[in-house]
Structures are given as C-alpha cells and as structure tokens.
Design a protein around this motif. Structure first.
Motif, PDB file in Angstrom:
ATOM      1  N   SER A  13       0.822  -1.207   0.000  1.00  0.00           N
ATOM      2  CA  SER A  13       0.000   0.000   0.000  1.00  0.00           C
ATOM      3  C   SER A  13       0.859   1.261   0.000  1.00  0.00           C
ATOM      4  O   SER A  13       0.553   2.232  -0.695  1.00  0.00           O
ATOM      5  CB  SER A  13      -0.933  -0.008   1.216  1.00  0.00           C
ATOM      6  OG  SER A  13      -1.745   1.136   1.224  1.00  0.00           O
ATOM      7  N   ILE A  14       1.946   1.252   0.773  1.00  0.00           N
ATOM      8  CA  ILE A  14       2.840   2.415   0.811  1.00  0.00           C
ATOM      9  C   ILE A  14       3.506   2.627  -0.545  1.00  0.00           C
ATOM     10  O   ILE A  14       3.565   3.752  -1.045  1.00  0.00           O
ATOM     11  CB  ILE A  14       3.886   2.251   1.935  1.00  0.00           C
ATOM     12  CG1 ILE A  14       3.208   2.365   3.299  1.00  0.00           C
ATOM     13  CG2 ILE A  14       5.006   3.278   1.798  1.00  0.00           C
ATOM     14  CD1 ILE A  14       4.089   2.007   4.467  1.00  0.00           C
ATOM     15  N   LEU A  15       3.993   1.545  -1.152  1.00  0.00           N
ATOM     16  CA  LEU A  15       4.616   1.673  -2.476  1.00  0.00           C
ATOM     17  C   LEU A  15       3.605   2.129  -3.524  1.00  0.00           C
ATOM     18  O   LEU A  15       3.919   2.946  -4.393  1.00  0.00           O
ATOM     19  CB  LEU A  15       5.267   0.352  -2.881  1.00  0.00           C
ATOM     20  CG  LEU A  15       6.479  -0.065  -2.058  1.00  0.00           C
ATOM     21  CD1 LEU A  15       6.949  -1.456  -2.462  1.00  0.00           C
ATOM     22  CD2 LEU A  15       7.607   0.943  -2.186  1.00  0.00           C
ATOM     23  N   ALA A  16       2.388   1.625  -3.418  1.00  0.00           N
ATOM     24  CA  ALA A  16       1.333   2.071  -4.329  1.00  0.00           C
ATOM     25  C   ALA A  16       1.005   3.536  -4.081  1.00  0.00           C
ATOM     26  O   ALA A  16       0.656   4.266  -5.015  1.00  0.00           O
ATOM     27  CB  ALA A  16       0.086   1.213  -4.156  1.00  0.00           C
ATOM     28  N   GLY A  17       1.137   3.990  -2.836  1.00  0.00           N
ATOM     29  CA  GLY A  17       0.908   5.393  -2.515  1.00  0.00           C
ATOM     30  C   GLY A  17       1.884   6.310  -3.229  1.00  0.00           C
ATOM     31  O   GLY A  17       1.519   7.399  -3.663  1.00  0.00           O
ATOM     32  N   VAL A  18       3.140   5.852  -3.370  1.00  0.00           N
ATOM     33  CA  VAL A  18       4.132   6.636  -4.115  1.00  0.00           C
ATOM     34  C   VAL A  18       3.709   6.756  -5.577  1.00  0.00           C
ATOM     35  O   VAL A  18       3.666   7.852  -6.145  1.00  0.00           O
ATOM     36  CB  VAL A  18       5.539   6.003  -4.002  1.00  0.00           C
ATOM     37  CG1 VAL A  18       6.522   6.700  -4.919  1.00  0.00           C
ATOM     38  CG2 VAL A  18       6.027   6.026  -2.561  1.00  0.00           C
TER      39      VAL A  18
END
Length: 103
Positions: A13-18
């Motif tokens: 989710s964090i990587l997708a947030g980037v």
C-alpha cells in the motif's frame, strides 16, 4: 475476485501510494487546465479528466487500502511539487537579492 475485494499489505500500500501520488500530480495539473476551460469555453471537462485519471491509475486501490498508503500518496502529491516550487522560489529570491546588492 473483484478488484475492490483484494487485500493489500502495508508495504504494498505504501509503495502504491508513491505511484498513485505521482499520478495525482499530473491529474491535478490536467484538472486545473480543464477547470479553467470549464470557466471560459466548455462545461464538464474537469469531471471527464478526473474520471479518466481514476480509470488509468493502477495504484489507487492499493494506496487507498491503508492509512499509511493514503498518507504516502498525499506526501508525494503535495511534497514533490511543493519542494520544487520552494527550490525555484529560493533561487529567484537569492538572485533578486544578489541583483539588488549589485545595483
């Protein structure tokens, strides 16, 4: 399994947030232009642009699945353009002060 039913992990989710934050930078610029066109020339262009970006952003669902992903998306979306604007503004200020000192 439907796209909305997928479970995403915190790191994913964090990587997708980037990725989603970067998409939203371009979405914001395009929506601003479309909104200006809505004011003067046409109607409903901004809605069409937003719908288009909602369809093409592959990271949105994963980024929105956790609070950490949402925060990361927001930081990227605001931080990158804000950081660039601050850097440009600082350079212009420095150049102006140097020019003023030089006369």
């Amino acid at each position: 399994m439907a796209e909305k039913d997928k479970q995403y992990g915190l790191t994913q989710s964090i990587l997708a947030g980037v990725g989603s934050g970067v998409f939203k930078i371009f979405e914001g610029a395009a929506t601003l232009g479309a909104t200006l066109l809505d004011l003067g020339v046409d109607r409903n262009r901004a809605e069409a642009v937003e719908a288009y970006f909602d369809e093409i952003n592959p990271f949105d669902d994963a980024a929105e699945s956790t609070a950490a992903g949402k925060i990361t998306e927001l930081i990227v979306n605001i931080g990158i353009p804000g950081g660039l604007a601050f850097k440009i503004g600082s350079g212009l200020t420095k150049a102006t002060l140097q020019a003023k000192k030089a006369g």
